[in-house]
Design a protein around this motif. Structure first.
Motif, PDB file in Angstrom:
ATOM      1  N   ALA A  46       5.166   2.792  -8.202  1.00 34.52           N
ATOM      2  CA  ALA A  46       5.761   3.862  -8.854  1.00 34.52           C
ATOM      3  C   ALA A  46       5.933   5.105  -8.051  1.00 34.52           C
ATOM      4  N   PHE A  47       6.796   6.178  -8.558  1.00 38.99           N
ATOM      5  CA  PHE A  47       7.025   7.453  -7.700  1.00 38.99           C
ATOM      6  C   PHE A  47       6.020   8.365  -8.243  1.00 38.99           C
ATOM      7  N   LEU A  48       5.247   8.102  -8.969  1.00 45.87           N
ATOM      8  CA  LEU A  48       3.930   9.123  -9.215  1.00 45.87           C
ATOM      9  C   LEU A  48       3.022   7.966  -9.077  1.00 45.87           C
ATOM     10  N   ARG A  49       2.152   7.920  -8.042  1.00 48.15           N
ATOM     11  CA  ARG A  49       1.410   6.892  -7.703  1.00 48.15           C
ATOM     12  C   ARG A  49      -0.299   6.841  -8.119  1.00 48.15           C
ATOM     13  N   SER A  50      -0.896   8.105  -7.703  1.00 50.66           N
ATOM     14  CA  SER A  50      -2.076   8.297  -7.676  1.00 50.66           C
ATOM     15  C   SER A  50      -2.653   9.636  -6.881  1.00 50.66           C
ATOM     16  N   ARG A  55      -4.677   3.445   0.618  1.00 49.48           N
ATOM     17  CA  ARG A  55      -5.649   3.100   1.716  1.00 49.48           C
ATOM     18  C   ARG A  55      -6.827   3.757   1.399  1.00 49.48           C
ATOM     19  N   ALA A  56      -6.806   4.760   0.795  1.00 49.45           N
ATOM     20  CA  ALA A  56      -7.883   5.962   0.472  1.00 49.45           C
ATOM     21  C   ALA A  56      -8.819   5.227  -0.701  1.00 49.45           C
ATOM     22  N   GLY A  57      -8.118   3.996  -1.184  1.00 51.65           N
ATOM     23  CA  GLY A  57      -9.014   3.392  -2.333  1.00 51.65           C
ATOM     24  C   GLY A  57      -8.508   3.626  -3.818  1.00 51.65           C
ATOM     25  N   ASP A  58      -7.306   4.597  -3.925  1.00 49.86           N
ATOM     26  CA  ASP A  58      -7.037   4.920  -5.265  1.00 49.86           C
ATOM     27  C   ASP A  58      -5.892   3.942  -5.972  1.00 49.86           C
ATOM     28  N   ARG A 330     -17.800  13.903  -7.350  1.00 50.81           N
ATOM     29  CA  ARG A 330     -17.099  12.204  -7.193  1.00 50.81           C
ATOM     30  C   ARG A 330     -16.666  12.476  -5.643  1.00 50.81           C
ATOM     31  N   HIS A 331     -16.005  13.403  -4.954  1.00 52.70           N
ATOM     32  CA  HIS A 331     -15.399  13.305  -3.887  1.00 52.70           C
ATOM     33  C   HIS A 331     -16.456  13.628  -2.549  1.00 52.70           C
TER      34      HIS A 331
END
Length: 657
Positions: A46-50, A55-58, A330-331
């Motif tokens: 969708a156009f609001l993804r994550s 590829r960053a894992g989300d 977390r990051h």
């Protein structure tokens, strides 16, 4: 149901075969569908993804499931195109949701990916923005009408030259795709293209801020063209993405003639964001509305933006460190400082921010942090905290990290004060009212303790006096002349000789863990009842008003429509919502309504962590967890330590240092 199997076998004849877009792997599914007499279904993000790219894992928070074809392929209609062409898109509620959704995304700086860095200053305005995309991406090839990546690349070159010719004398900014900037996939432009009035933008800048400073926008088929429309632009579109052909863009490429309808940005948004995708709530593990996904991604983005540089923490008790690591690490893993004096220099050397528990801030730390050029955030519990007391080592579900001051210290401005003084964001008031209704219906407060049923209360005008911890920082910093519970009771009785006064001791004081106890005979001489162990929510419902020094109970009473008199300067005093008998800062001159206060205190200021998924989450999720007692943290080792606290109640300094 989704099942694995060969079309034509196991009852799958005439069913559906799902493929991801028009990727190389999708061709196999397309052949299978043809051989198995099955219909093809296309799936796309969708156009609001994550928060970050896949590829960053989300994982995606929204999926577009299209039974006609991918929305980015103009060679044939898609379900999205059909919606845009045929759906009335005239329902007032739908359009109001769309307008609010657009305003919320822009105001909260939320895009398809929202891992940009708000600390970065956008370029000086007045440029022409050219948006790059990933080389060989299926959406690029389909919109360009070719299977040849080289032919598509030539179209990007043509777009750049057209932009230069159409806007002589203007700087050209080429916005690279986030995955290109992170070295994951190549785009069409690189460092060799910079120069002669052309700049390459690879930093994680906000798309909305870039659009804000642009005098024109050129895209091939990037979603930034869609966002440019939402931001008020009429972008130059050189391909044929889903948003081209509806009268909202300057179309340079061949757009299907079947797109003849004239739309508004709100109608475009309503179809693309509210009607077309399926949205997924990762905390509750269920499908949801767009607004709930927006709540979730706002929470994730706010936490990421605070934490992206990492933190060096000091003044944190040992039992809290796992909670802090989960909340702030977390990051980038949280590190703990041993020597406060060396912490600012170490934080600067490691490129981190400083975290300090607000009540444990050593003198001079703020000045040392400023001199070192690093941000200092003061940490405290949030206002919707847990089911149980912090003094009993129950871990919090919410914390605040204030980069200006701390909410209970009126001697200096806090981030919460700024949030209260500013109008709530679009949709914020309605969201605050909905949260308020949910909390009141569930009887939720900060700690959600107390299991003693209320006794029969005397008739008359009932005033609740909540006891406080007398050595608490909120009393030390926010109280004026009255600092003891017995003096608060006496002042309340003197001012209200005929009222029914009910005294509720603080739970930490009841448990013998903190200072502030009143001898029973002294309390009874000044009040009509002492309500030990009573739950706060039903008690607030049963009283007519509240008198307090700085207790959060005053805020919880305001949420229930009760008059509140403050003898100190809590964060909710001085805004015109309370009767203030103590000195409040002159800077509190704004006059927010209750919804604005609730939004600032419960939605915008704290950060929440879902105990089930481990994700940053909105307050609505934490409220649900507290109601259902789902996943609430309570480690066995902490239970044993809490029992030991009870045994050593007179030696609180052992665990509060």
């Amino acid at each position: 149901p989704v099942r694995a199997g060969w079309p034509g076998r196991a009852g799958l004849t005439g069913g559906l075969v799902g493929v991801w877009g028009r990727s190389p792997a999708a061709r196999r599914g397309m052949r299978l569908a043809e051989r198995g007499n099955a219909r093809l279904v296309t799936l796309e993000d969708a156009f609001l993804r994550s928060l970050r790219p896949g590829r960053a894992g989300d994982l995606p928070l929204g999926i577009a499931i299209d039974r006609q074809g991918p929305h980015y392929d103009p060679s044939a209609p898609s379900d999205l195109e059909t919606l845009l062409a045929r759906h009335p898109l005239d329902d007032a509620g739908l359009i109001d949701r769309a307008r609010t959704g657009i305003a919320r995304m822009i105001g909260a700086d939320i895009s398809k990916y929202s891992d940009h860095d708000p600390r970065l200053d956008p370029p000086a305005p007045g440029y022409v923005l050219v948006v790059d995309q990933l080389r060989g991406d299926a959406s690029v090839l389909a919109s360009a009408g070719t299977d040849d990546p080289q032919a598509a690349a030539a179209q990007f070159r043509t777009m750049l030259e057209t932009a230069r010719a159409a806007h002589p004398g203007h700087r050209i900014l080429i916005k690279t795709h986030p995955e290109t900037a992170q070295g994951l996939r190549p785009g069409h432009f690189g460092p060799d293209d910079a120069g002669d009035g052309i700049e390459l933008v690879t930093a994680p800048l906000s798309p909305w801020r870039l659009l804000e400073g642009a005098v024109a926008v050129h895209v091939q088929s990037s979603q930034m063209g869609f966002e440019a429309i939402l931001a008020g632009h009429r972008p130059h579109v050189h391909g044929a993405p889903f948003y081209a052909g509806w009268g909202l863009s300057q179309d340079h490429g061949p757009v299907p003639a079947r797109r003849g309808r004239r739309l508004t940005p709100a109608r475009l948004f309503a179809a693309a964001m509210l009607l077309y995708p399926l949205w997924y709530d990762p905390c509750r593990d269920r499908l949801c509305r767009f607004e709930e996904v927006l709540d979730q991604i706002e929470a994730e983005a706010a936490a990421f933006r605070q934490d992206r540089a990492g933190h060096l923490a000091l003044g944190m008790r040992l039992w809290k460190r796992p909670v802090l690591q989960a909340m702030f690490g977390r990051h980038r893993r949280l590190r703990f400082a041993g020597r406060p004096a060396a912490a600012p220099a170490r934080a600067r050397a490691e490129g981190r921010e400083l975290l300090v528990w607000a009540g444990q801030e050593p003198p001079g730390l703020a000045e040392a942090a400023a001199a070192a050029g690093c941000t200092l955030r003061r940490v405290e519990d949030g206002f919707l905290r847990s089911r149980g007391l912090g003094a009993r080592l129950v871990p919090p579900l919410s914390l605040v990290a204030d980069d200006l001051g701390i909410y209970y210290d009126p001697g200096r401005e806090s981030r919460l004060e700024r949030l209260i003084a500013a109008p709530p964001p679009p949709g914020g008031a309605a969201r605050a009212e909905a949260l308020r209704a949910r909390l009141l219906a569930a009887g939720l407060t900060k700690y959600n303790t107390g299991d003693t049923a209320l006794p029969a209360l005397p008739p008359g005008r009932r005033i609740l006096v909540p006891g406080q911890v007398e050595d608490d920082a909120s009393i030390r910093l926010g109280a004026a002349g009255i600092r003891r519970n017995i003096d608060l009771l006496r002042a309340t009785r003197d001012a209200n000789p005929d009222a029914v006064i009910l005294y509720k001791p603080h739970p930490d004081v009841e448990a013998g863990l903190r200072a502030g106890a009143i001898a029973p005979q002294d309390a009874r001489s000044l009040c009509d009842a002492v309500l030990d162990g009573a739950a706060m929510a039903p008690l607030l419902d049963a009283v007519d008003e509240v008198w307090t020094i700085t207790s959060l109970t005053g805020f919880e009473a305001l949420m229930r429509g009760k008059p509140v008199t403050c003898l100190g300067a809590p964060f909710y005093a001085g805004w015109g919502l309370t009767r203030d008998l103590g000195p409040v800062p002159d800077r509190r001159r704004a006059r927010p309504d209750l919804a604005a206060l609730i939004h600032a205190a419960l939605i915008a200021y704290p950060r929440y962590r879902d105990p089930v998924s481990g994700l940053p989450c909105p307050p609505e999720v934490v409220a649900e967890r507290l109601v259902n007692a789902t996943g609430l943290p309570r480690a066995p080792a902490l239970r044993l330590l809490a029992r030991l606290q009870g045994v050593l109640a007179g030696q609180a300094w052992l665990w509060r240092r």
